[in-house]
Design a protein around this motif. Sequence first.
Motif, short mmCIF file in Angstrom:
data_model
loop_
_atom_site.label_atom_id
_atom_site.label_comp_id
_atom_site.label_asym_id
_atom_site.label_seq_id
_atom_site.Cartn_x
_atom_site.Cartn_y
_atom_site.Cartn_z
N PRO A 110 0.84 -1.20 0.00
CA PRO A 110 0.00 0.00 0.00
C PRO A 110 0.87 1.25 0.00
CG PRO A 110 0.02 -1.04 2.16
CD PRO A 110 0.72 -1.98 1.23
N ARG A 111 0.38 2.27 -0.72
CA ARG A 111 1.13 3.52 -0.78
C ARG A 111 1.06 4.22 0.57
NH1 ARG A 111 0.39 8.22 -5.39
NH2 ARG A 111 2.17 9.50 -4.73
N PRO A 112 2.20 4.77 1.05
CA PRO A 112 2.19 5.43 2.35
C PRO A 112 1.20 6.59 2.38
CG PRO A 112 4.44 5.07 1.58
CD PRO A 112 3.54 4.75 0.44
N GLU A 113 0.67 6.86 3.55
CA GLU A 113 -0.29 7.94 3.72
C GLU A 113 0.38 9.28 3.47
OE1 GLU A 113 -2.99 9.92 7.32
OE2 GLU A 113 -1.64 8.22 7.68
N VAL A 114 -0.32 10.14 2.69
CA VAL A 114 0.20 11.48 2.42
C VAL A 114 -0.16 12.38 3.60
CG1 VAL A 114 0.08 13.49 0.90
CG2 VAL A 114 0.05 11.19 -0.07
N LEU A 115 0.84 13.01 4.18
CA LEU A 115 0.64 13.88 5.34
C LEU A 115 0.50 15.34 4.94
CD1 LEU A 115 3.32 12.28 7.72
CD2 LEU A 115 0.89 11.71 7.50
N MET A 116 1.27 15.77 3.94
CA MET A 116 1.25 17.15 3.49
C MET A 116 1.42 17.20 1.98
SD MET A 116 3.71 18.87 6.45
CE MET A 116 4.70 17.37 6.69
N ARG A 117 0.74 18.13 1.36
CA ARG A 117 0.83 18.33 -0.09
C ARG A 117 0.56 19.79 -0.41
NH1 ARG A 117 -3.80 14.93 0.03
NH2 ARG A 117 -2.68 13.35 -1.19
#
Length: 360
Positions: free
Chosen positions: A149-156
């Motif tokens: 699974p793709r790691p969770e995005v925290l900031m963008r």
Amino acid sequence: MAGMARRNMGNVGMESDAYGNGGDGHPYGNAPYSNGTYGGAPSVRGHRHGSPRGRRTATATAAGVLAIAALAAGCGPQDPAADALKQPTAPAPATTATTAPAAPSPTEDGKADATPAPTPTPTPTPTEPPTAPPSASPTPAPRPSTASPRPEVLMRTGSEGPRVRELQARLRQIGHFGRNPTGYYGTVTAEAVRSFQVKRGTEGTGETDAATWQKLRAMTRTPTADELNPPTERPVAKPDERCLTGRVLCISKKSRTLAWMIDGRVVSAMDVRFGSEYTPTREGEFKVFWKSRDHVSTLYDTPMPYALFFSGGQAVHYSADFAANGYGGASHGCVNVRDRKKVAALFGQVKNGDKVVIYW
């Protein structure tokens, strides 16, 4: 045959005279057929019917009768009209539409005639009613993906807040962010994150996911308060003489800084940018005449949070574009501030009527 029949018929005529008078004294129709030889019973005693002459005459008469019968059988009817009455009535012609073809006649060897009989048209078999399609089998459950699974995005891009400020401060420690933290995740911050990811051999998405954040934290130290909230990116310029008295927004185009001053003392300072050469920011001394916390430009349809209007449509306000792109852009004449927290605090302190001084 015809000649013999004619001769026999002549004899029949002669013999009939003999039988008509009866050499034995009897008429023709009695003794010879009723009691004589041709009647099947023995001759009457005392009669001469059994004499040689009588036997010859009877024989000749019988032969003539047989000849006449043979002639009638072999040569056809002498009276066509009478014969026609004896002919059987011809059968009515069969209807070809419903009569099946006649079977071929056998030949001497018992085989069918060489000419093949026409093949009868088969009777169509009644079509069975269509059956309902079989019910669809249940769809098998999808197999779980084996991919990680793709790691969770925290900031963008678009994120903002204290964690974004910390991200920028940590990136600056290792040379990936070349300015003071602003707390806004724009294109400059995204490019800095992408540079960090590619150098560490991971996919350069420009988004800070959990894996990127953990790796960055492991390589850097906790930022200090001054690293997180520096007064400005640039040194504050020497204030103009008009800024030394009263409540003044002292703005230097040369140093690109804004100093909020009260009676010659700097209360806070922040980085600013100005309009382009086509929409320049006006220079001079002005006064704040309108405050609008959540303002949106009706001319450019652009948000202008914490706006402090000082000259027509020009104001000091927060700019998300400035926070994201830095000095790569320009305003339409306003004084842009890229530190949202600082300009929010400034908005709470400034009052209508306070002085604004813009100079070089």
